[in-house]
Enzyme design. Sequence first.
Site, PDB file in Angstrom:
ATOM      1  N   LYS A 182       0.848  -1.203   0.000  1.00  0.00           N
ATOM      2  CA  LYS A 182       0.000   0.000   0.000  1.00  0.00           C
ATOM      3  C   LYS A 182       0.883   1.253   0.000  1.00  0.00           C
ATOM      4  O   LYS A 182       2.104   1.176   0.059  1.00  0.00           O
ATOM      5  CB  LYS A 182      -0.927  -0.006   1.218  1.00  0.00           C
ATOM      6  CG  LYS A 182      -1.516  -1.362   1.557  1.00  0.00           C
ATOM      7  CD  LYS A 182      -2.458  -1.908   0.501  1.00  0.00           C
ATOM      8  CE  LYS A 182      -2.758  -3.369   0.846  1.00  0.00           C
ATOM      9  NZ  LYS A 182      -3.911  -3.956   0.300  1.00  0.00           N
TER      10      LYS A 182
HETATM   11  C1  LIG Z   1      -4.398  -5.224   1.222  1.00  0.00           C
HETATM   12  C2  LIG Z   1      -5.837  -5.289   1.421  1.00  0.00           C
HETATM   13  C3  LIG Z   1      -6.405  -5.815   2.590  1.00  0.00           C
HETATM   14  C4  LIG Z   1      -5.574  -6.464   3.671  1.00  0.00           C
HETATM   15  O1  LIG Z   1      -4.710  -5.589   4.295  1.00  0.00           O
HETATM   16  P1  LIG Z   1      -3.700  -6.149   5.438  1.00  0.00           P
HETATM   17  O2  LIG Z   1      -3.209  -4.916   6.115  1.00  0.00           O
HETATM   18  O3  LIG Z   1      -2.617  -6.883   4.710  1.00  0.00           O
HETATM   19  O4  LIG Z   1      -4.479  -7.035   6.326  1.00  0.00           O
HETATM   20  C5  LIG Z   1      -7.774  -5.776   2.741  1.00  0.00           C
HETATM   21  N1  LIG Z   1      -8.562  -5.266   1.790  1.00  0.00           N
HETATM   22  C6  LIG Z   1      -8.072  -4.767   0.641  1.00  0.00           C
HETATM   23  C7  LIG Z   1      -9.001  -4.187  -0.374  1.00  0.00           C
HETATM   24  C8  LIG Z   1      -6.688  -4.779   0.412  1.00  0.00           C
HETATM   25  O5  LIG Z   1      -6.218  -4.300  -0.753  1.00  0.00           O
END
Ligand SMILES: *Cc1c(COP(=O)(O)O)cnc(C)c1O
Length: 377
Positions: A182
């Site tokens: 992210k």
């Molecule tokens: C990356 C992601 C998650 C999970 O995030 P984590 O911090 O790795 O648990 C959940 N929903 C979406 C849409 C994502 O892109």
Amino acid sequence: MTRIDVMRPWLGAEEIAAVTAALESGWIAQGPRVAEFEKAFASRMGVEHAVAVSSCTTGLHLALVVAGIGPGDDVVVPSFSFIATANAVRYVGARPVFADVDRITGNIDADTVKTVLTPNTRAVIAVDQGGVPVGLDDLRRVTDPLGIVLIEDAACGAGANYRGRPVGVGSDIAAWSFHPRKILTTGEGGMVTTDRATWADRARALREHATSKSAASRHQDTLPAAESYTEVAYNYRMTDLQAAVGLVQLGRLDEVVARRRELAAKYRAALESVPGLRCVADPDDGEGNFQSFWVEVGPDAAHTRDGYLRELASRDISARRGIMATHLQPAYAGSDAVVGDLTVTEHLTSSTLILPLFHAMSENDHGRVVEVMASRS
Ligand SMILES: *Cc1c(COP(=O)(O)O)cnc(C)c1O
């Protein structure tokens, strides 16, 4: 020729200094830096409360718990999302009901949600997929009259705006991710944001075994405190090492998003006129952060989607298949999840690919990607 990654976090000397300072302070688990990061995040995102957690996945779990969702309830989610969105619904024993998405934005909308509502629908999880702001106002016109809770999976949303305000503001409660894939990263980590004090307080307790005395407050005591545990809860804490990184990253967010939008605009300009390709764009009512720069490959393109992936790989460029379709995963085969018409989801997941895009991407590397994508052979 050096390898081009699909994503690379932007970390520097300031993050290293911040982690070092946290280590030297002796506070390495959840402590003052987590509290500071929460305050700074809430302020930047324009919300009343922010509760730091170990990931977006655990944040979504807590959001569903504090919203009172449980067995017997239906929760509408996009299948076109990382699997964690639907998994969180199953953690609380509720039933995921998959809604299709709009082909242009990749997000659920009022129409796709309306068609899958059941008498037991208690919540909708709207995802800002790939950093494209989801149309919350239209969703609210469907959910509000029915008393349905609107949860936002803003895992990809940091720095994206909807109707001039940060995403997350318009939902009842939102969960964010700080995974390195992210835009803002703490290694692993997440945040829950809401304007509802009672929900924030309960999430704060649930992330820490629902103890009556947090570790931070116990630390102030000289006499050992008698704590009690008010319900069965979780360890979903963030550490101060992570929060130290998060504070620096939050300060870089605007610069990172500006650079991503610049690189995305260059991709669009270069690929717009290439037959058969369609690039992700801002929706009418928001500005995305281009966390995932995806391209839909149509029948007129020079290659198939997988053909482009092979062409890119042969030039040491790492791209990705588009967003997954959760309902097609083995984990959902034979599950109680409701699978209706997901035509657009299945189309997008098989016809899109994600191109490399990261803060430190050079013009030369950007050009290498464009060259493959724009080539006619
Ligand atoms: C990356 C992601 C998650 C999970 O995030 P984590 O911090 O790795 O648990 C959940 N929903 C979406 C849409 C994502 O892109």
